[in-house]
Design a protein around this motif. Structure first.
Motif, short mmCIF file in Angstrom:
data_model
loop_
_atom_site.label_atom_id
_atom_site.label_comp_id
_atom_site.label_asym_id
_atom_site.label_seq_id
_atom_site.Cartn_x
_atom_site.Cartn_y
_atom_site.Cartn_z
N ILE A 23 0.85 -1.19 0.00
CA ILE A 23 0.00 0.00 0.00
C ILE A 23 0.89 1.24 0.00
O ILE A 23 1.96 1.25 0.62
N GLU A 24 0.45 2.30 -0.70
CA GLU A 24 1.25 3.52 -0.81
C GLU A 24 0.77 4.56 0.20
O GLU A 24 -0.43 4.77 0.36
N CYS A 25 1.72 5.19 0.85
CA CYS A 25 1.39 6.29 1.77
C CYS A 25 1.08 7.54 0.94
O CYS A 25 1.86 7.92 0.05
N ASP A 26 -0.06 8.17 1.23
CA ASP A 26 -0.46 9.35 0.46
C ASP A 26 0.28 10.61 0.89
O ASP A 26 0.11 11.67 0.27
N ASP A 46 -11.01 0.04 2.08
CA ASP A 46 -11.83 0.92 2.91
C ASP A 46 -11.10 2.22 3.27
O ASP A 46 -11.69 3.12 3.87
N ILE A 47 -9.82 2.29 2.94
CA ILE A 47 -9.02 3.48 3.30
C ILE A 47 -9.08 4.50 2.16
O ILE A 47 -8.80 4.17 1.01
N ASP A 48 -9.43 5.72 2.52
CA ASP A 48 -9.51 6.79 1.52
C ASP A 48 -8.14 7.45 1.34
O ASP A 48 -7.63 7.58 0.24
N CYS A 55 4.21 8.80 9.05
CA CYS A 55 3.48 10.03 8.74
C CYS A 55 2.27 10.25 9.65
O CYS A 55 1.84 11.38 9.84
N ASP A 56 1.72 9.16 10.21
CA ASP A 56 0.51 9.38 11.02
C ASP A 56 0.84 10.05 12.36
O ASP A 56 -0.05 10.56 13.04
N GLY A 60 -1.79 12.45 11.72
CA GLY A 60 -2.94 11.75 12.29
C GLY A 60 -3.22 10.45 11.54
O GLY A 60 -2.58 10.14 10.53
N PRO A 61 -4.22 9.70 12.01
CA PRO A 61 -4.50 8.39 11.41
C PRO A 61 -5.06 8.52 9.99
O PRO A 61 -5.50 9.59 9.57
N SER A 62 -5.02 7.39 9.26
CA SER A 62 -5.55 7.35 7.89
C SER A 62 -7.03 7.72 7.88
O SER A 62 -7.75 7.51 8.87
#
Length: 704
Positions: A23-26, A46-48, A55-56, A60-62
């Motif tokens: 998965i790629e970090c936005d 389910d992750i937008d 990074c979180d 903050g969280p995803s």
């Protein structure tokens, strides 16, 4: 100059691995393995906006997607009331449970285990589903009903990658079995996940399950698959299905038209069954290929869709071609398996051809379906011959099945000209086999006509003189195993090294020429293409006179095998046995007209052997090659006398372990079936081998 280092990813700083979900970090745009950052593949959808662990801290969280509906596969679609309900969603499942259907009691045959025998099915046919309320008499052995999902993990291993269906989206993903078990035991499950394709033949759990006698005795794979087949033996007999309440699998026909045995260990399943009539199959194919398939309940398109509730402890047998959907009405564990058999050959072939037309991915299909059909054809030919020798009439299902098989085999051979992937196994001479099967059918039809005309008829199966089940088919089954054994017992006789004769020198030269041209072994003398014709043509001309002076020409090639134009094949492959290539890219067939070129090349090369024969020492002239060394060269010219024509082994590694569901990025699985395979050596003398090629040259036929 130093090579650039491969890019590294994730918190583990490893290079990219195609088999692992990432998965790629936005925020930072780095990529992470789902397993390293605790994100399951089915959860990723389910992750937008995804924030990696680094990074979180700052951002903050995803951010998760917002649910806007409960009736669409994409639950983020706005619900304006205009979009139809899609299969598998919670609204769909609720509506399905509220509908009424005709009871399957109308069509199900209820039996006791000991009644479900091969003899019964041969006599009555296997056209309708069978339900067996108790385990007794089936020969089916299973773990106790206390066996849990955790127990499955213990026997199969938590690291086993399993295919998981996200039911509300009707989408596949992969996860480790231990992660599915964790999900299963959560007090609240955020989504409905279903496991229906965990084949466990290669795990410790296999010892806990013995398949029903009927599936074992009738199975094509069990009866006809040779132990030494180049293709790996299909594993489709032992599936463990673990579904949570409200799991749903939409209408389908099991791969290759296989029949299915199915036992509910605990919980409950509901089957929606549709008979495979001509009309229903045509409707099914149209529905399967329609763009809005998930929005149309297929049961509404046919005249009758039957509902069959399968409670705990019940076994069902579903015959070839039956279209069915399955609802898991409560948490459930079931065991099942698939098998091909002789009773409905025509329907099995029809289902396979439909899968091809629908462009079903290979992983949704029966592994090596065409290969097993060739093995079956070879064995059924022996069965028909034995019945004829005993003056016995084969049963109608066998005659009709063989006719359907002949048609299919002919079509597959024709298709091989344009499509590369060949599934004709070693030891099988396809044209000859088809010709002989056709002859047997013609003989049967002539007998029936002469019988109708008043002459002495053949004894029919089931009459006192011809008990099919106990004598003929048992013998046929025994014969199949005997043939499979016989095919692996042709060993090469080793002789002491000796000075090569002129004939051997000629053969060695031809092999060296082919080796320099990097032509790989695909099928016997099919590798002689127009590139090799100069030396091959001269080879034939020079040896011709030697062989005519008293050497009997050896050949096991039937006229049927050398029918048609002078055609040849070349294999587009240069990899060694340790560098596997996908079979779908191997064995490209190149057809060439070669008669004119052959005669032209003979003239050009007339002086070749004269120049070679002037050498003082024949072994020096050919370097350090000896006849035994040459045995490993690419051209196979040594079939055993009296045995069937053999394909040479290729180095193509077969695909991995079969699965019912699609498996992109499948993790590698070791397959014992392909380890240590070497080409089989024959026992023909050099003169015999050359005689065979010579006969081919005289007839201007290279295609065996």
């Amino acid at each position: 100059m130093a090579m650039a280092a491969a890019p590294l990813y994730c918190v583990c700083r490893q290079s990219y691995d195609v088999s692992r979900f990432m998965i790629e970090c936005d925020i930072c745009n780095d990529w992470f393995h789902g397993s390293c950052v605790q994100v399951e593949e089915h959860h990723a959808v389910d992750i937008d906006v995804y924030h990696c662990p680094k990074c979180d801290v700052q951002h903050g969280p995803s951010l998760m997607k917002k649910r806007n509906n409960w009736h669409r596969h994409d639950y983020t679609e706005p619900d304006d009331g205009s979009r139809p309900v899609q299969a598998g969603t919670s609204v769909f499942v609720r509506e399905l449970q509220n509908r009424t259907f005709p009871s399957a009691d109308e069509i199900m045959v209820q039996m006791q285990g000991h009644q479900v025998t091969q003899k019964y099915l041969e006599k009555q046919g296997f056209r309708y589903p069978i339900t067996v309320p108790k385990l007794d008499g089936l020969g089916l052995k299973l773990p106790p009903s206390s066996f849990s999902v955790r127990d499955v993990e213990e026997y199969v291993g938590g690291d086993k990658i399993v295919d998981v269906i996200d039911v509300a989206r009707q989408a596949d993903s992969k996860m480790k079995l231990r992660e599915f078990v964790k999900y299963y035991y959560k007090p609240y499950r955020p989504k409905v996940l279903n496991v229906i394709s965990l084949e466990f033949s290669d795990t410790k759990m296999a010892e806990l399950v013995v398949v029903p006698d009927i599936a074992q005795k009738m199975s094509w794979v069990e009866n006809y698959w040779p132990d030494d087949s180049f293709f790996p033996k299909p594993f489709v007999q032992k599936y463990c299905l673990m579904g949570v309440k409200d799991s749903y699998t939409d209408f389908h026909i099991d791969f290759g038209g296989t029949s299915v045995w199915y036992h509910v260990l605990w919980g409950e399943k509901i089957f929606y069954l549709i008979k495979p009539t001509q009309a229903n199959l045509a409707l099914y194919e149209a529905w399967s290929s329609s763009p809005n398939q998930s929005e149309v309940f297929f049961g509404d398109k046919v005249d009758k869709c039957y509902k069959c509730v399968v409670p705990q402890g019940t076994t069902v047998l579903i015959p070839t071609g039956w279209i069915h959907a399955v609802l898991t009405s409560q948490d459930c564990m079931a065991f099942g398996g698939n098998f091909l058999h002789n009773l409905n050959i025509g329907m099995q072939l029809r289902c396979y051809e439909m899968e091809r037309r629908l462009k079903t991915p290979d992983l949704f299909k029966f592994p090596y379906f065409e290969a097993i059909c060739w093995y079956v054809a070879k064995n059924l030919l022996e069965t028909l011959k034995e019945l004829r020798e005993d003056n016995c009439q084969p049963p109608a299902y066998l005659t009709e099945g063989v006719k359907a098989l002949i048609t299919a085999l002919k079509n597959w051979l024709k298709r091989e000209v344009t499509e590369p992937a060949s599934e004709v196994p070693d030891h099988i001479r396809p044209n000859r086999l088809i010709k002989e099967l056709t002859k047997e059918i013609r003989y049967l039809e002539e007998e029936q006509q002469s019988g109708a005309g008043g002459s002495k008829p053949m004894k029919s199966q089931g009459s006192g003189g011809c008990p099919l089940t106990r004598s003929t088919l048992d013998r046929a089954s025994h014969h199949a195993r005997r043939t499979a054994r016989r095919l692996r017992h042709h060993h090469h006789h080793h002789h002491a090294p000796k000075t090569p004769s002129n004939l051997e020198i000629l053969e060695l030269h031809t092999r060296q020429v082919l080796k320099r041209l990097e032509v790989g072994p695909f099928e016997e003398v099919r590798v002689l293409t127009h590139y090799h014709l100069p030396h091959a043509a001269l080879f034939f001309e020079r040896v011709n006179s030697d062989l005519r002076k008293g050497t009997a020409v050896y050949s096991d090639i039937s006229d049927s095998e050398s029918e048609g134009r002078c055609s040849t094949q070349v294999t587009n492959r240069t990899s060694s046995p340790k560098s596997p290539v996908s079979p779908s890219h191997g064995g490209r067939h190149v057809r060439k007209e070669c008669r004119a070129e052959l005669s032209q090349r003979i003239q050009e090369n007339k002086n070749f052997m004269d120049s070679q024969s002037s050498g003082s020492n024949s072994s020096e002239a050919w370097g350090d090659q000896s006849p035994s060394r040459a045995a490993s060269s690419p051209l196979c010219l040594d079939p055993s006398p009296g045995t069937d024509y053999q394909y040479c082994e290729t180095t193509l590694s077969p695909p991995l372990h079969p699965s019912k569901r699609s498996a992109p990025n499948t993790p590698p699985i070791s397959n014992q079936a392909t380890k240590g395979k070497r080409p089989k050596k024959g026992m023909a003398t050099t003169k015999q081998r050359l005689g065979k090629i010579l006969k081919l040259s005289r007839n201007n036929h290279f295609l065996l």
